[in-house]
Write an enzyme that holds these catalytic residues in place. Structure first.
Site: not given
Ligand code: ASP
Length: 357
Positions: A196, A224, A247-248, A250
């Site tokens: 992200t 989702r 980011t992480g 989610g």
């Molecule tokens: N946070 C994003 C999600 O869960 C994924 C990511 O951070 O790459 O969709």
């Protein structure tokens, strides 16, 4: 006599020069991320590292240019995110991960800390730069969050070109989906990192903004949606406290309400400070630590529930802060004090996070 000379000098000084003397030095700050994750320094070739650093630098420079020239935090956030959406290296726009069904579905959100106006979209498939669509929801609709076919109908009405879905697809992301299915893996097993992208900015007028854009997680199904497009989870901006992009994993960021949680704790701390009689005695370095402390505490909460990832934030004082509980986070920061750095693994920063003048 000295006073007389000083007074004379003041009266002779042109008005413009006086105004220049009196105005506080411009102060701006920017932080960006291109995803966090279990990155292995040994698995990163010099070529790959150079490619990521160049892409981060390009995004950082684009946002910093806007701020240095006196532009708004909102414009800086968009300027920084667009090149990352356009780069196949990140999981946003081109290069987005695949859903279970083999499509790319994009989520994005943006928020203006000045008035807390916000816009977000989820599950769009034909918009090249979802961050711009999110901003159009913010400025040209009475809504905050649009999804799927409705968001695309809105985009068409507002003149967005229809981008063919093949544009977003890359071989590496397709291979990740195939491996996930064949080996019955989870998204974390195949991705190793969250790609992200996000940006947060403080402009010379003291306004802050935050934006986040993503393809979500590999193999996502049943519509989702993660934290990235959810105001308060993946993105939040409030001039009284901070601007945050996350980011992480989610699901965990949604449960903690990470971005709002960080801003709410900082706002409470700021309010406390203003009622403290000796607030003037607090030195600026303590303020950096406080924002860092709060970001780390909220990320520890995410970890406690079993989630991982990271956040970037800027504060009204101009601190540009990172916090992540993974081995690395693609990131960068720039400030009016001349900080201009990108980093990937933990502890690579060289400069102080604060634009001191
Ligand atoms: N946070 C994003 C999600 O869960 C994924 C990511 O951070 O790459 O969709």
């Amino acid at each position: 006599m000295k006073n007389l000379i000083a007074a004379l000098a003041l009266t002779l000084m042109p008005a413009a020069a006086l105004a220049e003397e009196a105005a506080p030095p411009p102060k701006w700050s920017l932080a960006i991320h291109g995803g966090a994750g279990t990155l292995d320094p040994k698995a990163m070739t010099p070529e790959r590292r150079a490619a990521y650093e160049a892409a981060l630098q390009q995004a950082l420079d684009a946002g910093a240019k806007v701020l240095a020239e006196g532009g708004s935090a909102m414009d800086a956030v968009k300027a920084a995110i667009i090149p990352m959406e356009d780069s196949p290296l990140f999981n946003a726009g081109k290069g987005a991960v695949f859903t279970w069904e083999g499509t790319n579905e994009l989520d994005a959100s943006i928020m203006d800390g000045r008035d807390r106006s916000a816009g977000a979209v989820a599950g769009v498939k034909t918009v090249k730069n979802p961050i711009l669509l999110a901003d159009t929801v913010r400025t040209q609709s009475e809504h905050v969050f649009l999804m799927g076919a409705g968001a695309e109908a809105f985009a068409a009405e507002k003149g967005f070109a229809v981008t063919p879905p093949e544009y977003f697809a890359t071989p590496a992301r397709r291979e990740a989906l195939e491996r996930l299915k064949a080996e019955k893996l989870s998204a974390l097993d195949v991705d190793h990192k969250f790609g992200t992208v996000g940006a947060v900015a403080l402009d010379q007028n003291g306004n802050m903004a935050a934006g986040t854009s993503t393809g979500g997680m590999t193999g996502k199904r049943w519509g989702r949606v993660g934290d990235a497009p959810v105001i308060g989870a993946g993105t939040y901006a409030d001039n009284r406290a901070c601007a945050v992009s996350a980011t992480g994993w989610g699901e965990y960021f949604l449960r903690v309400g990470v971005a709002h949680e960080i801003c709410a704790r900082l706002r409470a701390a700021n309010e406390l400070k203003t009622v403290m009689a000796d607030a003037d005695d607090i030195d600026a370095s303590v303020l950096t630590e406080e924002a860092q402390y709060i970001a780390d505490a909220v990320m520890a909460d995410v970890k406690g529930l079993g989630g991982d990832g990271g956040v970037i934030l800027v504060t009204p004082e101009g601190h540009a802060i990172f916090s992540f509980n993974t081995t690395g986070m693609y990131r960068g920061r720039a400030t009016s004090a001349g900080v201009r750095e990108v980093a990937i693994f933990g502890g690579e920063e060289k400069a102080s996070a604060t634009p001191d003048h």
